[in-house]
Design a protein around this motif. Sequence first.
Motif, PDB file in Angstrom:
ATOM      1  N   ARG A  66       0.679  -0.925   0.281  1.00 36.53           N
ATOM      2  CA  ARG A  66      -0.447  -0.102   0.835  1.00 36.53           C
ATOM      3  C   ARG A  66       0.382   1.522   0.069  1.00 36.53           C
ATOM      4  O   ARG A  66       2.331   1.267   0.660  1.00 36.53           O
ATOM      5  CB  ARG A  66      -1.177   0.288   0.955  1.00 36.53           C
ATOM      6  CG  ARG A  66      -0.213   0.324   2.341  1.00 36.53           C
ATOM      7  CD  ARG A  66      -1.499  -0.177   3.683  1.00 36.53           C
ATOM      8  NE  ARG A  66      -1.355   1.285   4.465  1.00 36.53           N
ATOM      9  CZ  ARG A  66      -2.657   1.314   5.265  1.00 36.53           C
ATOM     10  NH1 ARG A  66      -3.734   1.730   3.930  1.00 36.53           N
ATOM     11  NH2 ARG A  66      -2.577   2.310   6.162  1.00 36.53           N
ATOM     12  N   GLU A  90      -8.752   6.291   2.817  1.00 38.35           N
ATOM     13  CA  GLU A  90      -8.492   7.043   4.881  1.00 38.35           C
ATOM     14  C   GLU A  90      -7.546   8.228   5.125  1.00 38.35           C
ATOM     15  O   GLU A  90      -7.509   8.663   5.220  1.00 38.35           O
ATOM     16  CB  GLU A  90      -7.267   6.148   4.191  1.00 38.35           C
ATOM     17  CG  GLU A  90      -6.624   4.128   4.908  1.00 38.35           C
ATOM     18  CD  GLU A  90      -6.120   3.916   4.477  1.00 38.35           C
ATOM     19  OE1 GLU A  90      -5.148   3.964   5.968  1.00 38.35           O
ATOM     20  OE2 GLU A  90      -6.261   3.220   3.425  1.00 38.35           O
ATOM     21  N   THR A  93      -7.307  10.807   7.565  1.00 44.61           N
ATOM     22  CA  THR A  93      -7.028   9.876   9.497  1.00 44.61           C
ATOM     23  C   THR A  93      -5.493  10.685   9.601  1.00 44.61           C
ATOM     24  O   THR A  93      -4.453  10.863   9.134  1.00 44.61           O
ATOM     25  CB  THR A  93      -6.880   8.265   9.097  1.00 44.61           C
ATOM     26  OG1 THR A  93      -7.791   8.021   7.875  1.00 44.61           O
ATOM     27  CG2 THR A  93      -6.171   7.356   9.752  1.00 44.61           C
ATOM     28  N   ASN A 104      -4.620   9.115  17.874  1.00 45.50           N
ATOM     29  CA  ASN A 104      -5.751   8.964  15.988  1.00 45.50           C
ATOM     30  C   ASN A 104      -6.834   9.702  15.303  1.00 45.50           C
ATOM     31  O   ASN A 104      -8.235   9.073  16.594  1.00 45.50           O
ATOM     32  CB  ASN A 104      -4.792   6.950  15.955  1.00 45.50           C
ATOM     33  CG  ASN A 104      -4.070   6.731  15.797  1.00 45.50           C
ATOM     34  OD1 ASN A 104      -2.952   7.464  15.222  1.00 45.50           O
ATOM     35  ND2 ASN A 104      -4.249   5.405  16.155  1.00 45.50           N
ATOM     36  N   LEU A 106      -9.269   9.393  13.251  1.00 42.49           N
ATOM     37  CA  LEU A 106     -10.682   8.228  12.531  1.00 42.49           C
ATOM     38  C   LEU A 106     -11.300   9.118  11.763  1.00 42.49           C
ATOM     39  O   LEU A 106     -13.077   9.254  12.538  1.00 42.49           O
ATOM     40  CB  LEU A 106     -10.572   7.098  12.607  1.00 42.49           C
ATOM     41  CG  LEU A 106      -9.682   6.542  13.456  1.00 42.49           C
ATOM     42  CD1 LEU A 106     -10.134   5.488  14.724  1.00 42.49           C
ATOM     43  CD2 LEU A 106      -8.664   5.412  12.892  1.00 42.49           C
ATOM     44  N   SER A 123       1.668  -1.884  15.322  1.00 40.05           N
ATOM     45  CA  SER A 123       1.610  -0.996  13.951  1.00 40.05           C
ATOM     46  C   SER A 123       1.431   0.195  13.630  1.00 40.05           C
ATOM     47  O   SER A 123       0.491  -0.377  13.757  1.00 40.05           O
ATOM     48  CB  SER A 123       1.611  -2.422  12.608  1.00 40.05           C
ATOM     49  OG  SER A 123       1.361  -1.380  11.273  1.00 40.05           O
ATOM     50  N   MET A 125      -0.658   2.373  11.175  1.00 40.61           N
ATOM     51  CA  MET A 125      -1.198   2.545   9.729  1.00 40.61           C
ATOM     52  C   MET A 125      -0.117   1.672   8.887  1.00 40.61           C
ATOM     53  O   MET A 125      -0.095   1.508   7.622  1.00 40.61           O
ATOM     54  CB  MET A 125      -0.459   3.943   8.912  1.00 40.61           C
ATOM     55  CG  MET A 125      -1.015   4.902   9.497  1.00 40.61           C
ATOM     56  SD  MET A 125      -2.537   5.106   9.312  1.00 40.61           S
ATOM     57  CE  MET A 125      -3.250   6.730  10.672  1.00 40.61           C
ATOM     58  N   GLY A 126      -0.434   0.228   9.573  1.00 43.44           N
ATOM     59  CA  GLY A 126      -0.184  -0.812   8.195  1.00 43.44           C
ATOM     60  C   GLY A 126       1.868  -1.016   8.429  1.00 43.44           C
ATOM     61  O   GLY A 126       2.083  -1.870   7.343  1.00 43.44           O
TER      62      GLY A 126
END
Lengths: 258, 405
Positions: A66, A90, A93, A104, A106, A123, A125-126
């Motif tokens: 991503r 997203e 965000t 965070n 959202l 993690s 944001m991935g």
Amino acid sequence: MLKQSPWIVLLAIVWMSVAMSPRALARQPSEDAEMQRLLGLFDDLLRGASSQGTMTMTVKTKRFERTLSMQTWSKGTDKSLVRILEPVKEKGTATLKVGDKIWNYLPKVDRTIKVPGSMMGASWMGSHFTNDDLVAKIRYSEDFACSFDPATREPSVKELRIDCIPNEDVAVVWGKVSMLLDKASELPTQSMFYDDDDELVRTMKYENVRTMGGKRIPTVLTAIPAGEDGEFTRVEHSKLEFDIDISDRLFSLQSLKQ
Amino acid sequence: MNKVFVIAWRNLWRTPRRSVVTIGAMTVAVLAMLLYASLVEGYVRDLEADLVEVEVGDLQVHAEGYRDRPSLYTTIDDSDAMIASLEGAGFVATARLLAGGLVAAGESSSGALIKGLDLETNDAVSAIAERVDRGEWLAASDPHGAVLGRGLARALAVDVGDELIVLGQATDGSMANELFQVRGILEAVTAETDLAGVLIADSIFRETFALDQGVHQVLMRRPANLGLDAASALAQSTIQGHEVKTWRELQPLMSQMIDISRSMIILMFVVMYVAIAILILNAMLMSVFERIRELGVMKAVGLSPRTVLSLVLTEAMLQAVVATVIALAVGAPLLWLLVERGIDVSGFGDITAGGMSIGTRMFGAVAPHTILGPIVTFFVLVFLGVLYPGLKAARLRPVEAMRHQ
């Protein structure tokens, strides 16, 4: 020679090993000062009294790939704000860091969530960075005991290697951090993070040196987790300004939302 | 033999006070054990039912490796075909989606185990829908409704109707986040669900976690005519290539708990009855010593040691039979109360045992072994208790015994 007292031989060995050890070498005034200067440069490399920029983060794992583009602001080491611009799903965000706390925002649910302690190791944001990585504010010049790799001090070697062991009172997950500095530019090219068992955990590459915000900096940073074939998180700075005037109000829960 | 019986009966009532006290003590012991065994059986059955009928099912299927390292990506991909073939073999089955994450409400947040349920098939497999304490069970018409474990609801300080945010990492790496409303709060179930369970519909789970296909768990009840292990073998042969586990394997701690609770009954029997055995021993020793001269005369007129022994044994057994009959007569209505009404244990606070939350009432249960177990054990101990005085009486020498003062 063997007729000499064994004590003298022993003392000689001890003295030699102490005197020749990297740490002892570093303790000599000129080297010490140089180490501090280089570490200081490294510490402040991507940091100013404040900064503002845009960047793209690409995350590749076995499962997904991503790309996020985001805007960043920071002030001192304590405050930073990251807001996602793309992808659309997203957009908006945002992550606010103040001290060792992270929130965070959202947009989908229009709520701000404080990241609890139990999720600090998760993690961000991935990516391969954790929330803990975000709040870590270690300064190698202060929190680590560093030494030059003597072999890399030779003029013929282009990169200087520095090994750093965290001081005992510093809370870091690493057991050792090593970095390679290009001697000509004095910029890092790579750093390696080891755990307490001296196993490599993460490699960080610093590439694509350009002038940005009035400084020569590596603009592409890639974190490569050890043992995860083909996985990485790459951050590419496309714009970065330093030491600009940013209001403290930007780093508040109110502005996190907008 | 008939004579022995008559003499034994007559002897009992020559010292009515001692006999009544002995029979009374025996009755209390048998009664206590009948009630205790019933209560333990009820508790164990409740545990098993809670575990199997409500949450775990008899058997579960996971993708290979899921249980060692749970991951959103480790899925069973052919779950529809699998469930169809399981149902062909007589099972009822339902698929579940699972994810670890965070739930937040207001200022508080907590780690959570988020379960996506197939609402159409769930009720045939799991009775969890009946375990909603406040509010309502999930409904397809309310996709943003969530049912929470009681402990989790308490930790987040939420009640029915409050909003809840579920957070996690979706399969595409993005931050999964969705707003829910607390639709129901469960009563006491397994500690895991109680403290961390967030139940939602599978459709909204897939949307939230960007999980297009695959399931993490298939839960099933076995055909009524199959034992657990046979059912496990049948399921394993029906679906190749996935891991089938029985509830006993999935919940080894609970399984052990249940086995231990059952064997604890026996230990309690022994402890309770040893006291009774000493009482009987004492009473029979007394009656033997008081009658040494009499027994001596009996032996002198030709009673064999065997007959004397059987006389003493019969006296004890007669008392035991009377005690058992009384205990059963008094126990029957008490057992009925225990099974039907249960006893209130809310005064003990929130009890958790081996990962199961126990409710506010405990119920008894009656099975052949909860009746026969106490009685058989009782008779064995009475027999052992009376053996020593009986043998002593049998070995008396007539001449010495008759001179005994």
